[in-house]
Design an enzyme around this catalytic site. Structure first.
Site, PDB file in Angstrom:
ATOM      1  N   ASP A  67      -1.781   6.392   7.123  1.00 46.46           N
ATOM      2  CA  ASP A  67      -2.665   6.912   6.075  1.00 46.46           C
ATOM      3  C   ASP A  67      -3.459   8.131   6.527  1.00 46.46           C
ATOM      4  OD1 ASP A  67      -4.223   5.477   7.877  1.00 46.46           O
ATOM      5  OD2 ASP A  67      -4.661   3.847   6.479  1.00 46.46           O
ATOM      6  N   ASP A 136     -12.107  -6.257   4.949  1.00 47.64           N
ATOM      7  CA  ASP A 136     -11.768  -6.790   3.619  1.00 47.64           C
ATOM      8  C   ASP A 136     -10.304  -7.232   3.545  1.00 47.64           C
ATOM      9  OD1 ASP A 136     -10.405  -4.385   3.551  1.00 47.64           O
ATOM     10  OD2 ASP A 136     -11.370  -3.621   1.726  1.00 47.64           O
ATOM     11  N   HIS A 138      -7.610  -5.505   4.391  1.00 47.58           N
ATOM     12  CA  HIS A 138      -6.588  -4.490   4.073  1.00 47.58           C
ATOM     13  C   HIS A 138      -5.695  -4.170   5.266  1.00 47.58           C
ATOM     14  CE1 HIS A 138      -9.514  -0.922   5.149  1.00 47.58           C
ATOM     15  NE2 HIS A 138      -8.872  -1.320   6.206  1.00 47.58           N
ATOM     16  N   GLU A 143      -6.256  -1.628  -0.325  1.00 51.02           N
ATOM     17  CA  GLU A 143      -7.477  -2.389  -0.561  1.00 51.02           C
ATOM     18  C   GLU A 143      -7.196  -3.615  -1.440  1.00 51.02           C
ATOM     19  OE1 GLU A 143      -9.631  -1.643   1.377  1.00 51.02           O
ATOM     20  OE2 GLU A 143     -10.559   0.318   1.157  1.00 51.02           O
TER      21      GLU A 143
HETATM   22  P1  PGA Z   1     -10.862  -0.427  12.700  1.00 49.02           P
HETATM   23  O1  PGA Z   1     -10.159  -0.313  11.274  1.00 49.02           O
HETATM   24  O2  PGA Z   1      -9.755  -0.498  13.700  1.00 49.02           O
HETATM   25  O3  PGA Z   1     -11.648   0.846  12.840  1.00 49.02           O
HETATM   26  O4  PGA Z   1     -11.693  -1.650  12.664  1.00 49.02           O
HETATM   27  C1  PGA Z   1      -9.095  -1.146  10.993  1.00 49.02           C
HETATM   28  C2  PGA Z   1      -8.611  -0.918   9.576  1.00 49.02           C
HETATM   29  O5  PGA Z   1      -9.425  -0.593   8.706  1.00 49.02           O
HETATM   30  O6  PGA Z   1      -7.406  -1.081   9.339  1.00 49.02           O
END
Ligand code: PGA
Length: 258
Positions: A67, A136, A138, A143
């Site tokens: 992404d 959350d 994802h 999301e």
């Molecule tokens: P993070 O993000 O590694 O910064 O915790 C993980 C994600 O949002 O997939």
């Protein structure tokens, strides 16, 4: 899903790097799916070390990132282009033309998304997809309520994600609202999935993804439908799993398994 729980976050990163190196050694021209965020930092550090000290060779590897934020240029310090360059690409011998990251500044997102999907297929599909998990639930920027069949497209970030990622920006207002992201359906087509997570803040999301129902409200739960999904966790991220003893028991007994 195979669950591997490690004592520390460093161990988690080491184990994940070994999985990547194994894929690469078995298929030097493999296609890797890459993730950004804090979680894979240790993994990339270890891959860089393996490249430097052990000659791990990326010269034939192709990569696709999950992404990118919409509106951030490649040289913006919070863009995922910048992140990948700083934390991995500039330290290894991957040819520039083999690197694919969704564009956050294209004039035509629809055309770009369909090009990205086609390009993955043209390159033979993703052999190993690395994934983090959001608090959350994802995967990539899919999301809650994202279709489990979704393809690469623009997503509006959830409030929770904006709050979580505000730590990288001056304030929550500076976090982009939109992202371009591989879909859950795109991710599920990878031959192998490697999800990594560490820290208490991920424990509930991990438990929901691994042991809860398959639901678009926790897009990481789609991994339950994948035949080759491995989840490497540190102790804290694994702390809400109900079947933890069983996962440890499996690992202990695997050596003698028929
Ligand atoms: P993070 O993000 O590694 O910064 O915790 C993980 C994600 O949002 O997939």
């Amino acid at each position: 899903m195979e669950i591997l729980v490690q004592e520390t976050v460093d161990k988690m990163s080491e184990v994940a790097a070994k999985v990547v190196a194994k894929t690469l050694n078995a298929k030097p021209n493999c296609v890797l799916g890459l993730a950004t965020g804090s979680t894979p930092l240790g993994l990339y550090k270890e891959l860089v070390r393996m490249h430097r000290d052990e000659g791990l060779d990326f010269s034939q590897v192709t990569t696709f990132n999950l992404d990118e934020y919409v509106g951030l240029t490649k040289d913006h310090e919070q863009s995922y282009h910048y992140f990948m360059h700083e934390n991995l690409f500039k330290h290894i011998n991957i040819p520039k033309q083999n690197i694919h990251i969704p564009s956050g500044t294209t004039e035509n997102y629809e055309a770009f998304c369909s090009w990205y999907e086609n390009r993955i297929v043209e390159c033979g599909g993703i052999d190993l997809q690395i994934l983090g998990i959001g608090s959350d639930g994802h995967i990539a920027f899919n999301e809650p309520s994202s279709s489990l069949g979704s393809r690469t497209r623009i997503k509006t970030l959830a409030k929770q994600t904006i709050d979580d990622n505000a730590r990288f920006f001056d304030s929550a207002e500076d976090v982009p609202i939109y992202a371009i992201t591989m879909g859950v359906g795109t991710i599920m087509e990878a031959r192998k999935l490697l999800m990594i997570a560490n820290g208490k803040a991920k424990a509930e999301a991990v438990a929901a993804a691994v042991e809860g129902p398959v639901t678009s409200m926790i897009t990481a739960s789609a991994l339950q439908m994948h035949p080759h999904a491995l989840c490497v966790l540190d102790k804290d991220a694994a702390s809400s799993l109900k079947m933890l003893d069983y996962y440890d028991w499996i690992q202990a007994k695997m050596v003698d398994a028929p």
